[in-house]
Motif scaffolding. Structure first.
Motif, PDB file in Angstrom:
ATOM      1  N   ARG A   1       0.905  -1.135  -0.213  1.00 24.17           N
ATOM      2  CA  ARG A   1      -0.168   0.201   0.000  1.00 24.17           C
ATOM      3  C   ARG A   1       1.144   1.278  -0.061  1.00 24.17           C
ATOM      4  O   ARG A   1       0.356   2.294  -0.493  1.00 24.17           O
ATOM      5  CB  ARG A   1      -0.916  -0.035   1.176  1.00 24.17           C
ATOM      6  CG  ARG A   1      -1.923  -1.201   1.304  1.00 24.17           C
ATOM      7  CD  ARG A   1      -2.755  -1.115   2.374  1.00 24.17           C
ATOM      8  NE  ARG A   1      -3.669   0.173   2.334  1.00 24.17           N
ATOM      9  CZ  ARG A   1      -4.169   0.747   3.298  1.00 24.17           C
ATOM     10  NH1 ARG A   1      -3.504   0.881   4.256  1.00 24.17           N
ATOM     11  NH2 ARG A   1      -4.998   1.709   2.923  1.00 24.17           N
ATOM     12  N   TYR A   2       1.978   1.042   0.420  1.00 20.95           N
ATOM     13  CA  TYR A   2       2.966   2.369   0.389  1.00 20.95           C
ATOM     14  C   TYR A   2       4.082   2.223  -0.433  1.00 20.95           C
ATOM     15  O   TYR A   2       5.161   2.760   0.111  1.00 20.95           O
ATOM     16  CB  TYR A   2       3.501   2.617   1.975  1.00 20.95           C
ATOM     17  CG  TYR A   2       2.146   2.698   2.783  1.00 20.95           C
ATOM     18  CD1 TYR A   2       1.168   3.871   2.776  1.00 20.95           C
ATOM     19  CD2 TYR A   2       1.742   1.749   3.848  1.00 20.95           C
ATOM     20  CE1 TYR A   2       0.027   3.791   3.551  1.00 20.95           C
ATOM     21  CE2 TYR A   2       0.787   1.669   4.616  1.00 20.95           C
ATOM     22  CZ  TYR A   2      -0.200   2.705   4.472  1.00 20.95           C
ATOM     23  OH  TYR A   2      -1.301   2.843   5.264  1.00 20.95           O
ATOM     24  N   ASP A   3       4.300   1.490  -1.544  1.00 26.60           N
ATOM     25  CA  ASP A   3       5.204   1.289  -2.366  1.00 26.60           C
ATOM     26  C   ASP A   3       4.701   1.477  -3.655  1.00 26.60           C
ATOM     27  O   ASP A   3       3.585   1.049  -4.021  1.00 26.60           O
ATOM     28  CB  ASP A   3       5.809   0.033  -2.251  1.00 26.60           C
ATOM     29  CG  ASP A   3       7.263   0.166  -2.689  1.00 26.60           C
ATOM     30  OD1 ASP A   3       7.676   0.753  -3.394  1.00 26.60           O
ATOM     31  OD2 ASP A   3       7.975  -1.310  -2.500  1.00 26.60           O
ATOM     32  N   VAL A   4       5.675   1.906  -4.737  1.00 23.31           N
ATOM     33  CA  VAL A   4       5.288   1.928  -6.021  1.00 23.31           C
ATOM     34  C   VAL A   4       5.271   0.802  -6.877  1.00 23.31           C
ATOM     35  O   VAL A   4       4.982   0.722  -8.086  1.00 23.31           O
ATOM     36  CB  VAL A   4       5.975   3.158  -6.739  1.00 23.31           C
ATOM     37  CG1 VAL A   4       5.597   4.502  -6.064  1.00 23.31           C
ATOM     38  CG2 VAL A   4       7.401   2.878  -6.846  1.00 23.31           C
ATOM     39  N   ASP A   5       6.122  -0.393  -6.330  1.00 22.17           N
ATOM     40  CA  ASP A   5       6.507  -1.555  -7.133  1.00 22.17           C
ATOM     41  C   ASP A   5       4.930  -2.259  -7.298  1.00 22.17           C
ATOM     42  O   ASP A   5       4.343  -2.357  -6.057  1.00 22.17           O
ATOM     43  CB  ASP A   5       7.623  -2.171  -6.600  1.00 22.17           C
ATOM     44  CG  ASP A   5       8.641  -1.589  -6.636  1.00 22.17           C
ATOM     45  OD1 ASP A   5       8.955  -0.740  -7.665  1.00 22.17           O
ATOM     46  OD2 ASP A   5       9.883  -1.716  -5.965  1.00 22.17           O
TER      47      ASP A   5
END
Length: 583
Positions: free
Chosen positions: A44-48
């Motif tokens: 939820r807190y990463d772009v990958d």
């Protein structure tokens, strides 16, 4: 693409943790409407992000079901689905279906915010291999020589109601443990054993005392010890939604009215208390069973103490919660916490006859009595109301409705003390019963046998609540049926795939009335072939049907039927109204 059929929700049976960092995701689509479903997911807190193709693993008459497991080290998931039918592609998130990818943290995804440490669905490991035997105590076996027989019915005298007794007791059960061990069962479920006035015992008057008709606390402790000595487990029936009219709590209300300290434990609408008709809430309209306010703090404290007492002091292995759908969710959560603290691997199963997903998130019940399966087996094999395809659809619906652990912890009944005896209902059709047992013993879940059915006990009455006793005259037993059931239990215990493996439908034939399914684990496969037809049917399965397994290596273990390899196929002739098990 039939958009109205597409469904997912970030919870319940559509998204749930299967490991501390892994979710199982499920999507529903219209049947044969979609070519490919994938999920794009990440923290939820990463772009990958990672894309995984979902497997189409089950179908019913209306829908296909797709699933995949996704792993995220952070345990915090965001995801959306990409659904393609060959003509159009749709992106699916919690706000709906779109013809192009959505943008934005809130609008573009489904969210499973976090897998908590207590979120995993855990059930006792000993359920793998468990086979339950239900004993209606008064009807099973009389063992004590000290019991007063003045009001006990003689063998052969038919019962008439709740106040007829045959003298069955705990001592009688102890005497028959070796018989049960030889049958192959390893879990004993007892009808209520606490002090009560009726033969069924659901009108509990004293929760801390064994019904004197059945024996004493010492007798019960001895029973549990003897069961454990034989590697058998003991499950008690917990009646927490109501008590008996003659319980001290309700009698205090009868005597004192609103001045009773127990007045607020019940649902009374006027005073004095009236039985005909009752002016208080009671279970199933019976004046003997006043309903308890299970949300009341005093009631909860009392029932939790009772359950803890029997679990802790007598080392029992499980509770069957009577009418669990009329018990407060908050109570069930506290019940689970309290009882699992007493004994970690206690099995908690609920009596619920309808969809039970609200009770099966891993925080209340381990499983429920699978009456959906019982009805489906009866309608297919005896009533013949379902085609093979409809039968498979009902089975699929039953399985996809719950988390996988709940499916494997379900208590698969064919009959119980709350139904007619199956041989009474089927007019003594043993062929139908054999097919039911063959499926029950090879299907996901915990199989349960109602006492006496293994002997061919048919005795019944137009009311399912008139319960006949066990016949211990072995000359009256159907020894062929008993041998068949013993063999099925033995086969189930021998193959892990049949105990705890996954399941998939292999073949359906509505015309020949053939149904084939596979049970499989990481190291083992088994194939169950069911022939409902009254004629022998020859079944041909290819290596593709068998998951590319070498057909020549298969053997049939229930009847030692001949399997004929033909190239990359096998042929097997299954007798009329019979099943085959190939491993």
């Amino acid at each position: 693409m039939l958009r109205e059929a597409i469904h997912h929700q970030a919870g319940a049976n559509y998204a749930y943790p299967v490991a501390k960092d892994t979710l199982l995701l499920q999507v529903r689509t219209a049947k044969q409407d979609v070519r490919r479903v994938s999920v794009v997911y990440g923290s939820r807190y990463d772009v990958d992000e990672t894309e995984v193709v979902l497997e189409k693993y089950a179908s019913d008459l209306l829908y296909d079901y797709y699933r995949a497991q996704v792993k995220e080290r952070s345990k915090k998931f965001r995801y959306y689905f990409v659904i393609d039918d060959g003509r159009e592609t749709l992106w699916y998130n919690e706000l709906g279906l779109y013809t192009e990818p959505s943008k934005g943290f809130n609008g573009a995804y489904f969210h499973y915010p976090h897998i908590g440490e207590s979120d995993l669905y855990e059930v006792p490991r000993w359920l793998d291999g468990a086979v339950v035997y239900q004993v209606f105590v008064d009807r099973f076996c009389k063992g004590s020589t000290e019991q007063d027989d003045a009001d006990v019915l003689a063998a052969g005298v038919p019962p008439e109601g709740d106040l007829d007794f045959y003298g069955g007791d705990l001592a009688g059960i102890i005497q028959k443990l070796d018989y049960l061990k030889l049958l192959g069962v390893n879990v004993l479920y007892l009808s209520p054993i606490f002090d009560a006035d009726t033969n069924h015992g659901y009108d509990t008057s004293n929760y801390y005392r064994i019904n004197p008709r059945f024996g004493s606390q010492a007798d019960f402790k001895h029973l549990v010890e003897q069961c454990h000595k034989r590697n058998m487990r003991v499950i008690l029936d917990g009646v927490f939604h109501s008590c008996g009219y003659y319980s001290p709590y309700f009698q205090d209300v009868v005597e004192k009215g609103v001045k009773s300290e127990y007045w607020d434990m019940f649902y009374l609408y006027s005073y004095p208390v009236r039985r005909d008709p009752p002016n208080y809430d009671c279970f199933a309209g019976s004046w003997r069973l006043p309903k308890l306010r299970i949300g009341n703090a005093k009631v909860q404290a009392l029932m939790l103490d009772i359950a803890s007492y029997w679990t802790r002091e007598f080392d029992i292995d499980g509770w069957r919660i009577d009418t669990a759908n009329e018990v407060d969710h908050k109570f069930l959560r506290e019940f689970r916490n309290r009882i699992k603290a007493c004994k970690k691997d206690v099995y908690i199963v609920g009596e619920i006859w309808h969809n039970s997903i609200d009770f099966l998130h891993g925080d209340q019940l381990d499983g429920v009595m699978n009456y959906h399966l019982a009805t489906t087996l009866f309608d297919f094999f005896y009533k013949r109301k379902l085609s093979v395809s409809e039968f498979d659809g009902q089975l699929t619906l039953n399985r996809i409705s719950y988390p996988k652990k709940a499916v494997h912890a379900a208590w698969n009944v064919i009959e119980s003390h709350d139904t007619h005896r199956i041989l009474y209902s089927t007019d003594d059709n043993k062929a139908v019963l054999r097919l039911m047992f063959a499926m029950q013993m090879t299907y996901p879940g915990v199989p349960s046998i109602y006492f006496g059915t293994e002997t061919g006990l048919k005795s019944g009455h137009e009311s399912q609540f008139i319960r006949f006793p066990m016949d211990w005259d072995v000359e009256t037993w159907d020894k062929t049926l008993m041998a068949y059931i013993k063999k099925l239990i033995s086969i189930r215990k021998q193959y892990r795939a049949l105990r705890s493996g996954d399941i998939r439908t292999v073949a359906l034939d509505d015309e020949q009335e053939i149904y084939v399914y596979e049970r499989f684990s990481a190291v083992e496969k088994a194939y169950v072939i069911v022939n409902r037809s009254t004629a022998a049917q020859t079944v041909e399965l290819s290596s593709g049907d068998l998951g590319c397994r070498d057909p020549g290596a298969l053997r049939e273990v229930l009847h030692d039927l001949c399997i004929v390899p033909e190239g990359d196929c096998i042929r097997l002739t299954v007798p009329p109204t019979e099943a085959a098990i190939c491993v």
